[in-house]
Design a protein around this motif. Structure first.
Motif, short mmCIF file in Angstrom:
data_model
loop_
_atom_site.label_atom_id
_atom_site.label_comp_id
_atom_site.label_asym_id
_atom_site.label_seq_id
_atom_site.Cartn_x
_atom_site.Cartn_y
_atom_site.Cartn_z
N ARG A 109 48.64 42.15 46.25
CA ARG A 109 47.23 42.00 45.90
C ARG A 109 46.61 40.88 46.75
NH1 ARG A 109 48.62 45.86 43.51
NH2 ARG A 109 48.19 46.48 41.34
N THR A 142 43.15 37.81 45.40
CA THR A 142 43.60 37.57 44.03
C THR A 142 44.16 36.15 43.95
OG1 THR A 142 44.13 39.91 43.70
CG2 THR A 142 45.16 38.32 42.20
N ASP A 177 41.01 38.43 39.98
CA ASP A 177 40.57 39.23 41.12
C ASP A 177 39.27 38.64 41.63
OD1 ASP A 177 39.22 41.25 42.70
OD2 ASP A 177 40.69 42.69 41.93
#
Length: 548
Positions: free
Chosen positions: A180, A183, A202
């Motif tokens: 990710r 993030t 996020d």
């Protein structure tokens, strides 16, 4: 078209054996090793993969010739072995190059005899013969108050470490890692003195989630101390002593070297002049910097320092501050060593175990460099109990750059007609995507949309953008144009290129006009913060200083 981009599965409530924080070359390498060992692995990056120190480096894959002067033979041996592994595993990105060491006899790296002895040892450790080539023309162009002595040796260059990160990221995902970008880890939670959970946010949506973990690897580079303070990781010892390395990008000039040049400034600091991306990359400066690594930028003094040294090396180059295209800086996360000269601080990585501070299961990675990232990753996973063997290598087996160029040309001729793209595009795709180039060209052959150029000045095409978004976690325009398909680092790039590429990419992926405008605005801001392409404040000051 936008359906080709996968959506992220939710993370909230999941358990991972290892959470790696920091998506530079070290973090991506560690995540890959953990995933290949069968560990449930999550890699998170606050910005984008490869957007920090990795993309602000000198882009050299070297054995550490300078380390010989400090007696670090073990580090030289390790670096040379890793260099050869990269030459063999990623020959399209890591190229063997002939470097020129240009020094004044009796200064800097000592006498000519000592230099020849050092280069002999360097070649012997690498098991690679140092090939002789003529430096006469270069010596005629070089001058520092008198003739310079020139010596040749072999090392390697990775023009685009951003692409190396992307390939390692893709391999880690294939091995089972979750990844990710954009993030941030907000908090680490501990139970009985050991890490058990991290809270994430996020950055693009603002959504928060929690994941459980057994190990937390802090691979945030120069942000290591700041990460511990923010996430609540106990750390009684300062770990990083940041050293800023600044670079400037210049146009080529008549008589410019065709091979990388390594020399020493009058104060003993190393200087590299590298042919890079059809331009010249000049650095570095090695200045201590305790500021926010995300705001690192070349100072007026550093830019002036580099330009003055260039004019001493090449008095007829004709370049001044007006010719500087970009100036960028990165913070090297060297181990904290107050009072030490930056050049004397070891480049060997350190793995800091926070169990001594009451934070079991947390390891902070300090130091390291592009060349030894894979070795660092193996050492790190061993630290957390994962068995991994050193890979075998045939030290002399890496193909020459000439051989790679010939293979790329042959492949480009075959694929251009099959995919309906130009040979220039096929060659450019192969250079940046290696073994994945075939899947890019297959996508291009499937639809004329993907065969369109990203901008009129570049042979790179939208199929590469699709691959970056599908398999390499690119989300924003900056993720694509600065790192996965880094055409925005080219000499020709302009505001018109930015607008054109945003429109083309946006239309191909079904973005709304509002999103296209937003992505373009954010991209221009990110590119300016990284490359400082039009510093109106410092250019006139340097130009008017009268030192050119």
């Amino acid at each position: 078209m936008s359906s080709c981009i996968p959506t992220h599965a939710p993370l909230d409530g999941k358990h991972f054996d290892v959470v790696v924080v920091g998506g530079g070359i070290n973090g991506v390498a560690i995540a890959g090793e953990c995933a290949r060992a069968g560990k449930r692995t999550l890699l998170v990056e606050k910005s984008d993969f490869g957007a920090g120190t990795t993309s602000r480096s000198s882009r050299i894959i070297h054995g550490g010739l300078r380390y010989l002067e400090h007696g670090e033979l073990g580090l030289v041996r390790e670096s040379l072995r890793e260099r050869e592994r990269l030459l063999r595993s990623h020959p399209h990105l890591v190229r063997r190059r002939k470097f020129v060491l240009a020094v004044q006899d009796g200064r800097g790296m000592r006498s000519a005899l000592a230099i020849r002895a050092g280069l002999f040892i360097y070649g012997k450790i690498a098991h690679v013969r140092q090939n002789d080539f003529s430096t006469t023309a270069l010596e005629d162009s070089l001058q520092v108050g008198g003739k310079l002595a020139c010596f040749d040796y072999q090392d390697a260059q990775c023009e685009f470490p951003e692409r190396l990160v992307a390939e390692w990221l893709r391999a880690a995902i294939r091995a089972g890692a979750e990844a990710r970008n954009h993030t941030e880890v907000l908090e680490a939670k501990f139970v009985n003195g050991a890490v058990r959970r991290v809270r994430l946010r996020d950055a693009l949506t603002g959504d928060e989630s929690h994941v459980d973990c057994d190990w937390l690897i802090n691979a945030t580079g120069p942000w290591a101390d700041r990460f511990c303070a923010q996430a609540g990781v106990p750390s009684r010892t300062r770990m990083v002593g940041g050293v800023r390395g600044s670079h400037i990008v210049l146009p080529t000039f008549p008589g410019a070297p065709e091979n990388p040049v390594y020399t020493e400034a009058q104060d003993g600091r190393p200087i590299f002049l590298l042919p890079w991306n059809s331009q010249l990359l000049l650095g570095t400066t090695e200045v201590f910097d305790d500021g926010d690594p995300g705001e690192a930028a070349p100072s007026l003094h550093e830019i002036d320092y580099l330009l003055r040294h260039l004019s001493r090396l090449f008095p007829n180059c004709g370049l001044s501050a007006r010719d500087v295209r970009y100036g960028f800086a990165g913070i090297r996360p060297l181990p904290y060593a107050p009072g030490e000269n930056a050049a004397a601080i070891s480049r060997r990585h350190v793995l800091f175990d926070h169990a001594h501070d009451g934070a079991g299961g947390v390891i902070s990675v300090i130091g390291g460099k592009l060349t030894t990232a894979a070795k660092l990753a193996r050492d790190c996973v061993r630290k957390i109990g994962i068995k991994v063997a050193e890979p075998a290598i045939e030290l002399c087996a890496a193909p020459s750059s000439d051989g790679i160029d010939s293979a790329l040309e042959q492949w480009a001729r075959q694929m251009s007609s099959a995919a309906g793209i130009s040979q220039a595009s096929a060659h450019a795709i192969a250079e940046w995507h290696g073994a994945e180039a075939l899947s890019v060209t297959r996508l291009a052959a499937s639809d004329p949309v993907w065969r369109a150029f990203i901008c009129d000045h570049s042979p790179h095409i939208l199929a590469e953008v699709a691959q970056a978004m599908r398999y390499e976690k690119a989300i924003t325009l900056g993720d694509v144009l600065l790192r996965r398909v880094p055409v925005a680092l080219g000499a020709c790039w302009s505001e018109e290129c930015s607008h054109q590429s945003a429109e083309k990419i946006g239309r191909a992926f079904g973005w709304t006009s509002t999103r296209i405008s937003s992505e373009l605005e954010q991209f221009e801001a990110e590119r300016a913060a990284f490359l400082h392409p039009s510093e109106r404040e410092w250019r006139p000051q340097l130009t008017q200083s009268g030192r050119r």
